[in-house]
Design a protein around this motif. Structure first.
Motif, PDB file in Angstrom:
ATOM      1  N   SER A  73     -45.264   5.701 -18.409  1.00  0.00           N
ATOM      2  CA  SER A  73     -45.039   6.820 -19.309  1.00  0.00           C
ATOM      3  C   SER A  73     -43.637   6.751 -19.882  1.00  0.00           C
ATOM      4  O   SER A  73     -42.716   6.226 -19.271  1.00  0.00           O
ATOM      5  CB  SER A  73     -45.248   8.152 -18.582  1.00  0.00           C
ATOM      6  N   SER A  74     -43.480   7.304 -21.073  1.00  0.00           N
ATOM      7  CA  SER A  74     -42.176   7.301 -21.735  1.00  0.00           C
ATOM      8  C   SER A  74     -41.912   8.675 -22.329  1.00  0.00           C
ATOM      9  O   SER A  74     -42.808   9.513 -22.403  1.00  0.00           O
ATOM     10  CB  SER A  74     -42.127   6.228 -22.823  1.00  0.00           C
ATOM     11  N   GLY A  75     -40.699   8.875 -22.752  1.00  0.00           N
ATOM     12  CA  GLY A  75     -40.329  10.174 -23.309  1.00  0.00           C
ATOM     13  C   GLY A  75     -40.390  11.243 -22.238  1.00  0.00           C
ATOM     14  O   GLY A  75     -39.864  11.088 -21.145  1.00  0.00           O
ATOM     15  N   ARG A  76     -41.048  12.328 -22.523  1.00  0.00           N
ATOM     16  CA  ARG A  76     -41.222  13.405 -21.541  1.00  0.00           C
ATOM     17  C   ARG A  76     -42.606  13.353 -20.906  1.00  0.00           C
ATOM     18  O   ARG A  76     -43.176  14.366 -20.538  1.00  0.00           O
ATOM     19  CB  ARG A  76     -40.998  14.750 -22.209  1.00  0.00           C
ATOM     20  N   GLY A  77     -43.138  12.165 -20.815  1.00  0.00           N
ATOM     21  CA  GLY A  77     -44.461  11.995 -20.236  1.00  0.00           C
ATOM     22  C   GLY A  77     -45.553  12.062 -21.260  1.00  0.00           C
ATOM     23  O   GLY A  77     -46.739  12.060 -20.924  1.00  0.00           O
ATOM     24  N   THR A  78     -45.195  12.135 -22.552  1.00  0.00           N
ATOM     25  CA  THR A  78     -46.203  12.255 -23.593  1.00  0.00           C
ATOM     26  C   THR A  78     -46.676  10.897 -24.119  1.00  0.00           C
ATOM     27  O   THR A  78     -47.796  10.768 -24.564  1.00  0.00           O
ATOM     28  CB  THR A  78     -45.651  13.054 -24.771  1.00  0.00           C
TER      29      THR A  78
END
Length: 83
Positions: A73-78
């Motif tokens: 996952s990347s970003g805030r899990g999005t």
């Protein structure tokens, strides 16, 4: 033997141990971890937010360290990408 200091308790306490007693990384740790698991096979471990329990010996050991085909996952899990 030389003594080394290990910090404990969020860095507030120190413990002095012999240098030869450091087996917390690498192949030495694998051996220690396997011996601990072998001695605790009959004990139970709570799982599922404390609602269930299984025997410690029933937990499978992992052989492969490959991450091929897993998602990260990347970003805030999005967002996510495949390795």
């Amino acid at each position: 033997m030389a003594k080394i200091r290990i910090h404990s308790g969020r860095g507030t306490g120190t413990i002095e141990i012999d240098k030869s007693a450091t087996n917390w990384a690498g192949s030495e740790f694998k051996k220690v971890q396997e011996a601990r698991k072998k001695s605790a096979e009959d004990k139970y471990v709570t799982v599922g937010r404390g609602t269930g329990k299984i025997k410690f010996g029933d937990i499978p050991t992992t052989k492969s360290k490959s991450t091929k085909g897993m998602w990260v996952s990347s970003g805030r899990g999005t967002g996510r990408r495949k390795l």
